[in-house]
Design a protein around this motif. Structure first.
Motif, PDB file in Angstrom:
ATOM      1  N   UNK A 148      14.494 -10.999  -7.519  1.00  0.00           N
ATOM      2  CA  UNK A 148      13.672 -10.118  -6.700  1.00  0.00           C
ATOM      3  C   UNK A 148      12.205 -10.220  -7.059  1.00  0.00           C
ATOM      4  N   UNK A 149      11.352  -9.472  -6.356  1.00  0.00           N
ATOM      5  CA  UNK A 149       9.916  -9.499  -6.646  1.00  0.00           C
ATOM      6  C   UNK A 149       9.608  -8.847  -7.982  1.00  0.00           C
ATOM      7  N   UNK A 150       8.443  -9.141  -8.486  1.00  0.00           N
ATOM      8  CA  UNK A 150       7.993  -8.534  -9.737  1.00  0.00           C
ATOM      9  C   UNK A 150       7.547  -7.103  -9.458  1.00  0.00           C
ATOM     10  N   UNK A 151       8.114  -6.159 -10.203  1.00  0.00           N
ATOM     11  CA  UNK A 151       7.719  -4.768 -10.038  1.00  0.00           C
ATOM     12  C   UNK A 151       6.305  -4.559 -10.574  1.00  0.00           C
ATOM     13  N   UNK A 152       5.576  -3.666  -9.916  1.00  0.00           N
ATOM     14  CA  UNK A 152       4.183  -3.442 -10.285  1.00  0.00           C
ATOM     15  C   UNK A 152       4.041  -3.062 -11.753  1.00  0.00           C
ATOM     16  N   UNK A 153       4.973  -2.251 -12.269  1.00  0.00           N
ATOM     17  CA  UNK A 153       4.868  -1.796 -13.658  1.00  0.00           C
ATOM     18  C   UNK A 153       5.151  -2.913 -14.666  1.00  0.00           C
ATOM     19  N   UNK A 205       0.285   9.950   1.072  1.00  0.00           N
ATOM     20  CA  UNK A 205       0.917   9.182  -0.003  1.00  0.00           C
ATOM     21  C   UNK A 205       2.429   9.107   0.226  1.00  0.00           C
ATOM     22  N   UNK A 206       3.017   7.945  -0.080  1.00  0.00           N
ATOM     23  CA  UNK A 206       4.473   7.829  -0.045  1.00  0.00           C
ATOM     24  C   UNK A 206       5.064   8.638  -1.197  1.00  0.00           C
ATOM     25  N   UNK A 207       6.070   9.422  -0.894  1.00  0.00           N
ATOM     26  CA  UNK A 207       6.634  10.338  -1.894  1.00  0.00           C
ATOM     27  C   UNK A 207       7.298   9.604  -3.055  1.00  0.00           C
ATOM     28  N   UNK A 208       7.932   8.460  -2.770  1.00  0.00           N
ATOM     29  CA  UNK A 208       8.705   7.777  -3.814  1.00  0.00           C
ATOM     30  C   UNK A 208       7.920   6.668  -4.503  1.00  0.00           C
ATOM     31  N   UNK A 209       6.596   6.635  -4.339  1.00  0.00           N
ATOM     32  CA  UNK A 209       5.785   5.599  -4.964  1.00  0.00           C
ATOM     33  C   UNK A 209       4.596   6.216  -5.688  1.00  0.00           C
ATOM     34  N   UNK A 210       4.209   5.568  -6.782  1.00  0.00           N
ATOM     35  CA  UNK A 210       3.028   6.007  -7.520  1.00  0.00           C
ATOM     36  C   UNK A 210       1.769   5.466  -6.828  1.00  0.00           C
ATOM     37  N   UNK A 211       0.718   6.286  -6.796  1.00  0.00           N
ATOM     38  CA  UNK A 211      -0.540   5.840  -6.193  1.00  0.00           C
ATOM     39  C   UNK A 211      -1.662   5.728  -7.241  1.00  0.00           C
ATOM     40  N   UNK A 212      -1.296   5.751  -8.511  1.00  0.00           N
ATOM     41  CA  UNK A 212      -2.302   5.659  -9.568  1.00  0.00           C
ATOM     42  C   UNK A 212      -3.019   4.308  -9.540  1.00  0.00           C
ATOM     43  N   UNK A 213      -2.263   3.250  -9.282  1.00  0.00           N
ATOM     44  CA  UNK A 213      -2.863   1.916  -9.232  1.00  0.00           C
ATOM     45  C   UNK A 213      -3.868   1.840  -8.093  1.00  0.00           C
ATOM     46  N   UNK A 214      -3.522   2.429  -6.947  1.00  0.00           N
ATOM     47  CA  UNK A 214      -4.416   2.437  -5.791  1.00  0.00           C
ATOM     48  C   UNK A 214      -5.740   3.119  -6.142  1.00  0.00           C
ATOM     49  N   UNK A 215      -5.661   4.272  -6.778  1.00  0.00           N
ATOM     50  CA  UNK A 215      -6.869   5.014  -7.149  1.00  0.00           C
ATOM     51  C   UNK A 215      -7.730   4.214  -8.124  1.00  0.00           C
ATOM     52  N   UNK A 255       0.830  -1.198   0.000  1.00  0.00           N
ATOM     53  CA  UNK A 255       0.000   0.000   0.000  1.00  0.00           C
ATOM     54  C   UNK A 255       0.871   1.259   0.000  1.00  0.00           C
ATOM     55  N   UNK A 256       0.688   2.145  -0.987  1.00  0.00           N
ATOM     56  CA  UNK A 256       1.549   3.341  -1.094  1.00  0.00           C
ATOM     57  C   UNK A 256       1.116   4.483  -0.173  1.00  0.00           C
ATOM     58  N   UNK A 287     -11.215   9.109  -8.270  1.00  0.00           N
ATOM     59  CA  UNK A 287     -10.706  10.041  -9.286  1.00  0.00           C
ATOM     60  C   UNK A 287      -9.225  10.332  -9.045  1.00  0.00           C
ATOM     61  N   UNK A 288      -8.571  10.851 -10.089  1.00  0.00           N
ATOM     62  CA  UNK A 288      -7.135  11.130 -10.008  1.00  0.00           C
ATOM     63  C   UNK A 288      -6.800  12.147  -8.929  1.00  0.00           C
ATOM     64  N   UNK A 289      -7.761  13.021  -8.623  1.00  0.00           N
ATOM     65  CA  UNK A 289      -7.488  14.070  -7.639  1.00  0.00           C
ATOM     66  C   UNK A 289      -7.833  13.639  -6.206  1.00  0.00           C
ATOM     67  N   UNK A 290      -8.220  12.390  -6.022  1.00  0.00           N
ATOM     68  CA  UNK A 290      -8.579  11.915  -4.680  1.00  0.00           C
ATOM     69  C   UNK A 290      -7.375  12.006  -3.747  1.00  0.00           C
TER      70      UNK A 290
END
Length: 663
Positions: free
Chosen positions: A232-237, A121-131, A111-112, A137-140
């Protein structure tokens, strides 16, 4: 009396018929419940069938003698099994979190959002997938996400701190497509003590199991780390993204899988990855598992045997470190370096050492420090570092001149120190050598002689010969390598640049290219693709699926007379020339060439190439010491590597193994 007789007969017939009907009924019940139980269980409307994955062990990586480099060890994972995971999901998760927290053990949380209030939100992680998953919405805001997950996961009765912990796991489960087919790995490689506690709590933790799982283990976590790479683990992207070069989900991976992320671990993923098995569950209408059957056994990944010799690789790394450290202690300017040894008959890389380097066991913990280090320990200098190679280029220049009739054997050039052919550029040789022939020019490394040859040849032909010997082009090696820097002249205009490239300046190449060029010359002109993989074998080493054959990239035309003339000059380098201080008394005859190359700042780089034995070459070596200032320092390392190969060579070869065609 007849009436009684008829009555008795009727009773007998009815009794027999009843017995027959009972037998038929019993046979039918036996058929339904025993003989055809699976068939009717699968077709009954109230029974469902689900399959789950059984993970296959990853293939192992061995050196050329079969010695362990990357192997597997057993460990313990805490796994959520959907087939049994039915009641009080949040309570079960919180119980496990508390148990692991008390013992300092980490669990999976993708969870980011920050781990502590106010849960931004974590600064070094994308939260687009979470939304996207939450349908926001993107502005949530992060607060919107938190509230939505409290609602979605039924966390109203927990404290905010507990809510954040539980939702981190629930979101990670959702991200991983948690289902009967895809169990969720809650925590990996847990200590034995935690394993016992979880197993003892089995009655209270429905759907939670402790599975034995294979984990990657490196026999030496500092050995050839750039080449071997990591898992290593599979990256989300890279998980479910058609635009990704990996797109692991489409390739049949599960989100919890480990994959090669760099080096041979990444390149050989298709071999090292095993074939997962399947376990089938039969589930009744109430969700209870009637039984489970392993319907497909997992198949271990294949073993990758490298061309690398662990013993020589370790010698190269230790010697490189010792020499740089010693030079520094004596007030020298050497800062780093690289050494490469290749097999002349195949292009196989026997060792490729870097200094400074790092330990893969602590890479994650030290990554920021290593990235910021000005010495660049994460750089694979052997394959990615580019350097002007100085006078080690001169055997190619001599070959081009002889093969094209631009220099005749026995001819001398009068070295008067200053080469004054051009009005605007008059470079100097280090010494006034007088009339000098090819053998002496190579032995004494006369720049004046090679200025003259370079001018005669011209930049276009010189550049073509550099390419033929593999300089300025990709080597074809399995892991990432640099093309190097090769100037591309548009015409044969004779100028100062022509003179500079004739003595190894302006252009810049990798240590691997340098060693491969030396090998190409020593074997008479066959330029092989550089390789790290020798063969692909079964996990138990009983079958060889693919023996990697040497691949010829091109052939350089070198007549016997040219080869003999240039080799004699390179022998003279080690017997009575610039390399004689190190090799004058060496028991094996070798051909070599020293070099120093100018840098933009600081002392010159020290370079060296050799091939050995002189009469029947087996190996070629290149060494570059950054700011080493002279070829002597690099020569010491070369001698250590020759000792390791010819004098201290390992005899622990694996026995011959049956060969089979790869399906």
């Amino acid at each position: 009396m007849p009436f009684k007789k008829n009555k008795q007969t009727a009773l007998t017939v009815l009794s027999v018929l009843l017995i027959v009907l009972i037998l038929i009924y019993c046979v039918r019940i036996y058929s339904l419940q025993v003989i055809n139980a699976d068939q009717y269980s699968s077709t009954a409307g109230s029974t469902t069938i689900r399959t789950s994955v059984l993970k296959a062990p990853r293939g192992e990586i061995l050196d050329c003698f079969g010695r362990q480099i990357a192997v597997n060890r057993d460990g313990y994972n805490i796994v959520f099994n959907k087939a049994y995971f039915k009641k009080n999901v949040n309570g079960t998760i919180l119980t496990l979190i508390n148990l692991l927290s008390e013992n300092g053990v980490k669990w999976s949380d993708k969870l980011p959002l920050s781990q502590s209030a106010p849960y931004g939100y974590n600064e070094d992680e994308s939260h687009k997938k979470l939304l996207k998953i939450l349908g926001l919405a993107d502005y949530a805001t992060a607060e919107n996400c938190f509230a939505r997950m409290v609602e979605n996961y039924g966390l109203e009765n927990y404290s905010p701190e507990e809510q954040r912990k539980i939702m981190g796991v629930r979101y990670s489960m959702q991200l991983a497509d948690f289902s009967i087919s895809y169990p969720y790995v809650f925590a990996e490689d847990i200590p034995t003590e935690i394993m016992r506690k979880v197993c003892e709590s089995g009655l209270y933790l429905n759907g939670v199991t402790v599975d034995v799982a294979p984990f990657r283990q490196y026999a030496d976590t500092s050995l050839a780390v750039n080449l071997i790479g990591t898992v290593g683990p599979i990256y989300e992207e890279d998980w479910d993204n058609p635009e990704s070069g990996e797109n692991y989900k489409a390739r049949g991976y599960s989100y919890n899988d480990k994959v090669g992320v760099s080096g041979i671990e990444h390149y050989a993923e298709e071999y090292l990855r095993g074939k997962d098995g399947e376990i089938t569950y039969y589930i009744d209408a109430d969700g209870n598992i009637i039984k489970s059957v392993i319907t497909k056994a997992p198949v271990s990944g294949k073993t990758v045997m490298l061309t690398i010799d662990k013993s020589i690789q370790r010698t190269a790394q230790n010697s490189l470190k010792d020499i740089v450290t010693e030079l520094k202690s004596q007030g020298g300017t050497a800062t780093a370096g690289s050494a490469v040894m290749v097999d002349i008959a195949s292009g196989g890389v026997i060792c490729a050492a870097n200094y400074p380097t790092y330990d893969s066991a602590t890479l994650g913990k030290n990554i920021k420090e290593l990235t910021a280090d000005p010495a660049k320990p994460l750089t694979d200098r052997a394959f990615m570092g580019v350097y002007p190679i100085g006078s080690t280029i001169k055997p190619i220049v001599a070959t081009a001149a002889l093969e094209n009739g631009l220099y005749k054997q026995g001819e001398t050039v009068n070295c008067v120190m200053t080469y004054d052919y051009f009005e605007d550029y008059k470079p100097k040789c280090l010494h006034r050598h007088g009339h000098i022939n090819l053998t002496s020019a190579l032995s004494k490394s006369c720049n004046y002689f090679f200025y003259e040859l370079g001018r005669r040849i011209g930049p276009i032909m010189l550049t073509d010969y550099f390419k033929q010997f593999g300089l300025g082009v990709k080597t074809g090696v399995e892991v990432d390598d640099s093309r190097g820097i090769l100037s591309e002249p548009k015409s044969n205009t004779f100028d100062g640049n022509t003179l500079e490239i004739s003595i190894g300046q302006i252009n810049a190449f990798t240590p691997l290219q340098l060693a491969n060029y030396a090998a190409t010359f020593a074997n008479g002109g066959t330029h092989y693709r550089a390789t790290l993989i020798d063969k692909i074998m079964s996990y138990d080493l009983t079958v060889t699926y693919d023996k990697c054959k040497p691949e010829v990239l091109n052939t350089v035309k070198i007549t016997d007379s040219t080869l003999k003339a240039v080799k004699e000059g390179m022998l003279s380098v080690t017997v009575d020339g610039t390399g004689s201080r190190i090799f004058g008394d060496y028991p094996i005859k070798i051909g070599g060439k020293t070099g120093t190359s100018q840098t933009d700042s600081g002392a010159d780089h020290s370079t060296y190439i050799v091939f050995a034995p002189y009469d029947n070459p087996k190996i070629a070596i290149s060494v570059i010491l950054e700011h080493g200032n002279s070829g002597t320092a690099a020569g010491t390392l070369v001698r250590n590597l020759l000792d390791a190969y010819f004098i201290n060579s390992s005899t622990e070869k694996v026995s011959e193994i049956p060969f089979a065609v790869l399906n």
